[in-house]
Design a protein around this motif. Structure first.
Motif, PDB file in Angstrom:
ATOM      1  N   VAL A 177       0.843  -1.206   0.000  1.00 16.17           N
ATOM      2  CA  VAL A 177       0.000   0.000   0.000  1.00 16.17           C
ATOM      3  C   VAL A 177       0.872   1.247   0.000  1.00 16.17           C
ATOM      4  O   VAL A 177       0.626   2.210  -0.758  1.00 16.17           O
ATOM      5  CB  VAL A 177      -0.942  -0.009   1.214  1.00 16.17           C
ATOM      6  CG1 VAL A 177      -1.657   1.338   1.343  1.00 16.17           C
ATOM      7  CG2 VAL A 177      -1.975  -1.120   1.078  1.00 16.17           C
ATOM      8  N   GLN A 178       1.924   1.265   0.796  1.00 13.88           N
ATOM      9  CA  GLN A 178       2.811   2.428   0.851  1.00 13.88           C
ATOM     10  C   GLN A 178       3.516   2.636  -0.484  1.00 13.88           C
ATOM     11  O   GLN A 178       3.658   3.779  -0.948  1.00 13.88           O
ATOM     12  CB  GLN A 178       3.825   2.232   1.985  1.00 13.88           C
ATOM     13  CG  GLN A 178       3.205   2.226   3.377  1.00 13.88           C
ATOM     14  CD  GLN A 178       4.191   1.833   4.454  1.00 13.88           C
ATOM     15  OE1 GLN A 178       5.362   1.521   4.173  1.00 13.88           O
ATOM     16  NE2 GLN A 178       3.739   1.845   5.707  1.00 13.88           N
ATOM     17  N   GLN A 179       3.960   1.552  -1.093  1.00 15.13           N
ATOM     18  CA  GLN A 179       4.610   1.674  -2.398  1.00 15.13           C
ATOM     19  C   GLN A 179       3.656   2.223  -3.448  1.00 15.13           C
ATOM     20  O   GLN A 179       4.021   3.094  -4.252  1.00 15.13           O
ATOM     21  CB  GLN A 179       5.151   0.308  -2.829  1.00 15.13           C
ATOM     22  CG  GLN A 179       6.313  -0.195  -2.003  1.00 15.13           C
ATOM     23  CD  GLN A 179       6.722  -1.609  -2.367  1.00 15.13           C
ATOM     24  OE1 GLN A 179       5.934  -2.365  -2.955  1.00 15.13           O
ATOM     25  NE2 GLN A 179       7.959  -1.985  -2.032  1.00 15.13           N
ATOM     26  N   ALA A 180       2.445   1.737  -3.459  1.00 16.70           N
ATOM     27  CA  ALA A 180       1.459   2.207  -4.434  1.00 16.70           C
ATOM     28  C   ALA A 180       1.126   3.670  -4.203  1.00 16.70           C
ATOM     29  O   ALA A 180       0.965   4.441  -5.167  1.00 16.70           O
ATOM     30  CB  ALA A 180       0.202   1.355  -4.349  1.00 16.70           C
ATOM     31  N   GLN A 181       1.059   4.095  -2.961  1.00 18.92           N
ATOM     32  CA  GLN A 181       0.771   5.498  -2.673  1.00 18.92           C
ATOM     33  C   GLN A 181       1.931   6.389  -3.117  1.00 18.92           C
ATOM     34  O   GLN A 181       1.712   7.501  -3.630  1.00 18.92           O
ATOM     35  CB  GLN A 181       0.497   5.674  -1.179  1.00 18.92           C
ATOM     36  CG  GLN A 181      -0.842   5.104  -0.747  1.00 18.92           C
ATOM     37  CD  GLN A 181      -1.070   5.210   0.744  1.00 18.92           C
ATOM     38  OE1 GLN A 181      -0.122   5.248   1.540  1.00 18.92           O
ATOM     39  NE2 GLN A 181      -2.321   5.239   1.156  1.00 18.92           N
ATOM     40  N   LEU A 220       1.704   6.830  -6.789  1.00 18.87           N
ATOM     41  CA  LEU A 220       0.617   7.758  -7.107  1.00 18.87           C
ATOM     42  C   LEU A 220       1.051   9.202  -6.903  1.00 18.87           C
ATOM     43  O   LEU A 220       0.747  10.075  -7.738  1.00 18.87           O
ATOM     44  CB  LEU A 220      -0.591   7.441  -6.223  1.00 18.87           C
ATOM     45  CG  LEU A 220      -1.771   8.413  -6.329  1.00 18.87           C
ATOM     46  CD1 LEU A 220      -2.312   8.458  -7.751  1.00 18.87           C
ATOM     47  CD2 LEU A 220      -2.882   8.020  -5.345  1.00 18.87           C
ATOM     48  N   GLU A 221       1.773   9.476  -5.838  1.00 15.20           N
ATOM     49  CA  GLU A 221       2.235  10.849  -5.597  1.00 15.20           C
ATOM     50  C   GLU A 221       3.194  11.302  -6.691  1.00 15.20           C
ATOM     51  O   GLU A 221       3.134  12.457  -7.152  1.00 15.20           O
ATOM     52  CB  GLU A 221       2.912  10.911  -4.224  1.00 15.20           C
ATOM     53  CG  GLU A 221       1.942  10.715  -3.062  1.00 15.20           C
ATOM     54  CD  GLU A 221       2.653  10.600  -1.728  1.00 15.20           C
ATOM     55  OE1 GLU A 221       3.911  10.657  -1.733  1.00 15.20           O
ATOM     56  OE2 GLU A 221       1.973  10.435  -0.700  1.00 15.20           O
ATOM     57  N   ALA A 240      -1.966   4.546 -11.187  1.00 13.07           N
ATOM     58  CA  ALA A 240      -1.428   4.527  -9.827  1.00 13.07           C
ATOM     59  C   ALA A 240      -2.543   4.488  -8.795  1.00 13.07           C
ATOM     60  O   ALA A 240      -2.423   3.817  -7.758  1.00 13.07           O
ATOM     61  CB  ALA A 240      -0.540   5.754  -9.614  1.00 13.07           C
ATOM     62  N   GLN A 241      -3.631   5.208  -9.073  1.00 11.47           N
ATOM     63  CA  GLN A 241      -4.776   5.157  -8.163  1.00 11.47           C
ATOM     64  C   GLN A 241      -5.362   3.746  -8.099  1.00 11.47           C
ATOM     65  O   GLN A 241      -5.765   3.278  -7.028  1.00 11.47           O
ATOM     66  CB  GLN A 241      -5.836   6.159  -8.621  1.00 11.47           C
ATOM     67  CG  GLN A 241      -5.456   7.605  -8.396  1.00 11.47           C
ATOM     68  CD  GLN A 241      -6.465   8.578  -8.972  1.00 11.47           C
ATOM     69  OE1 GLN A 241      -7.223   8.228  -9.888  1.00 11.47           O
ATOM     70  NE2 GLN A 241      -6.470   9.791  -8.468  1.00 11.47           N
ATOM     71  N   GLN A 260      -3.718   0.988  -8.560  1.00 12.46           N
ATOM     72  CA  GLN A 260      -2.782   0.168  -7.788  1.00 12.46           C
ATOM     73  C   GLN A 260      -2.945   0.407  -6.287  1.00 12.46           C
ATOM     74  O   GLN A 260      -2.858  -0.543  -5.483  1.00 12.46           O
ATOM     75  CB  GLN A 260      -1.341   0.470  -8.217  1.00 12.46           C
ATOM     76  CG  GLN A 260      -1.002  -0.015  -9.613  1.00 12.46           C
ATOM     77  CD  GLN A 260      -1.170  -1.523  -9.756  1.00 12.46           C
ATOM     78  OE1 GLN A 260      -0.757  -2.289  -8.890  1.00 12.46           O
ATOM     79  NE2 GLN A 260      -1.776  -1.948 -10.854  1.00 12.46           N
ATOM     80  N   VAL A 261      -3.201   1.640  -5.924  1.00  7.28           N
ATOM     81  CA  VAL A 261      -3.445   1.938  -4.506  1.00  7.28           C
ATOM     82  C   VAL A 261      -4.724   1.244  -4.030  1.00  7.28           C
ATOM     83  O   VAL A 261      -4.753   0.616  -2.957  1.00  7.28           O
ATOM     84  CB  VAL A 261      -3.536   3.461  -4.275  1.00  7.28           C
ATOM     85  CG1 VAL A 261      -4.033   3.758  -2.854  1.00  7.28           C
ATOM     86  CG2 VAL A 261      -2.184   4.112  -4.488  1.00  7.28           C
ATOM     87  N   LYS A 271      -4.920  -1.637  -1.200  1.00  5.85           N
ATOM     88  CA  LYS A 271      -5.758  -1.483  -0.014  1.00  5.85           C
ATOM     89  C   LYS A 271      -6.786  -2.611   0.079  1.00  5.85           C
ATOM     90  O   LYS A 271      -7.085  -3.094   1.177  1.00  5.85           O
ATOM     91  CB  LYS A 271      -6.469  -0.129  -0.058  1.00  5.85           C
ATOM     92  CG  LYS A 271      -5.543   1.053   0.201  1.00  5.85           C
ATOM     93  CD  LYS A 271      -6.311   2.362   0.211  1.00  5.85           C
ATOM     94  CE  LYS A 271      -5.392   3.535   0.568  1.00  5.85           C
ATOM     95  NZ  LYS A 271      -6.145   4.828   0.581  1.00  5.85           N
TER      96      LYS A 271
END
Length: 419
Positions: free
Chosen positions: A114-118, A121-122, A220-221, A223-224, A228
């Motif tokens: 989850v952290q990687q995907a976020q 996304l950033e 990216a969204q 993937q997040v 999650k």
């Protein structure tokens, strides 16, 4: 001819036995009673009995069938992802509500994803904002190349050049300026027009980069969201309220996707499936009340209703399958129990009833003893419905006939009785 000694001994013994039998016969002939004669035993006395007259009553009629109780709903709860069980929230017999945790899996790796995907996304969002800034596009604004600053400036310069060219056309006609000055102005106008077209094309290319950046943000969204969702799969929750009938996972066990970790059953209402004779089909209706009894509660009846009726008759048995729902708010009934279901019919019929204590079963057959003129008559009967302490006899006994209700086990056909 002389006989051998052993034969002589045998003949002597036989002669003595015959002589003794004759003497005994002579003794009995002088008045001693024969133990095997008619005076050997006393005549049996009468048996004391109580009697009750068979009665006629109007009995409500019903169909009675048997079946096994089954849960209204049952589901095997399985994991959606792989992982090691780190917590267990229920055990066999536990009451659960919908959404309650059954087991929880180790979620460390899922949180990292989850952290990687976020982070991705950033990064994609920052790239999108940079590309939007190049063409002066604000978030959510519709693209128009004329709003790009460079294109807008080129458009203003082109408009000014158009106006000057129009003025030069009038001046060259009046001879106030030379033809060379007009041609120079026209050349400047054409150059500004080409510059504007180049800037519009560049703005469109920059907008394509914005679209690509937006697609990257969307990916990216996704993937997040996926990371999650996978994180939520580490908590295996109850899909419905009910009771845990089986828990197959323990702490420390590694489970795989679709592997059962528990079974949940809903106990209210319960279902029971029975078969109805073909001739009774017109009398069976959805919503009709039924009475259900089980061996665990012999003195109780549980209320239910007909919830489902099969659309077809079973060809082999000529019966109609009916499913009833039984109220079980206190969870007293359990799935798998053998149940007897009664469906009350609208009409009642007269029936001959005798007390249950007057019934005697001999070698698998059912009898009562009718008392007449001081003697017992053994009657073969066919028992029917049970109503309290009375039982219906479909044959063998007439109304008002007196039947024995005590010492029934001592009676036989033709036995003398005393009331």
């Amino acid at each position: 001819m002389t006989l051998p000694a052993p034969i002589k001994i045998v003949l002597f013994l036989l002669l003595m036995a015959a002589t003794g039998g004759g003497l005994a016969g002579c003794s009995r002939s002088k008045g001693q009673p024969n133990s095997n004669g008619p005076m050997a035993g006393a005549t049996p006395g009468a048996i004391d009995v109580s009697t009750t007259a068979a009665v006629v009553r109007q009995l409500p009629r019903f169909f009675e069938a048997s079946g096994s109780l089954a849960p209204n709903e049952q589901t095997d709860v399985a994991a959606e992802t792989s992982g090691k069980v780190v917590a267990v929230g229920v055990d066999m017999g536990s009451s659960v509500r919908r959404g309650q945790m059954i087991v929880r899996l180790d979620d460390a790796d899922f949180r990292i994803r989850v952290q990687q995907a976020q982070a991705q996304l950033e990064q994609a969002t920052a790239t999108l904002r940079q590309n939007e800034a190049k063409i002066g596009l604000r978030p959510g604004q519709k693209f128009n190349p004329e709003n790009v600053p460079e294109v807008a400036a080129a458009r203003a310069a082109l408009d000014l050049a158009e106006k000057n060219l129009q003025r030069y056309e009038k001046l060259v006609e009046t001879g106030d300026i030379s033809r060379a000055s007009y041609d120079l102005q026209k050349s400047q106008r054409d150059q500004l027009r080409e510059q504007r077209q180049a800037l519009v094309h560049q703005a469109q290319q920059n907008y394509a980069a914005v679209a690509n950046a937006q697609a990257a943000v969307n990916a990216a969204q996704s993937q997040v969201a996926l990371a999650k969702r996978n994180l939520t799969y580490t908590v295996v929750a109850a899909p419905m309220a009910g009771y845990v009938s089986d828990r197959a996972a323990d702490i420390g066990e590694y489970v795989s996707p679709q592997q059962k970790v528990a079974t949940i059953v809903s106990l209210n209402p319960l279902r029971v499936r029975i078969d109805i004779p073909e001739q009774a089909i017109p009398q069976i209706h959805l919503g009709e009340s039924v009475s259900v009894s089980v061996a665990a509660y012999p003195e109780r009846n549980f209320a239910g209703r007909i919830a489902r009726v099969s659309p077809n008759v079973t060809a082999s048995s000529r019966t109609l399958t009916v499913e009833a729902e039984v109220e079980n708010s206190k969870a007293e009934l359990k799935p798998g129990q053998f149940a007897t279901v009664r469906i009350l019919l609208p009409q009642s019929q007269p029936a001959v009833l005798v007390p249950q204590r007057s019934i005697r079963t001999i070698s698998g057959s059912t009898y009562v003893f009718v008392i007449k003129n001081g003697f017992a008559e053994q009657r073969l009967v066919q028992p029917g419905q049970i109503e309290g302490d009375m039982v219906e006899v479909k044959s063998g006994v007439n109304p008002d006939e007196a039947v024995a209700t005590s010492n029934v086990e001592q009676l036989g056909d033709g036995a003398a009785v005393r009331q």
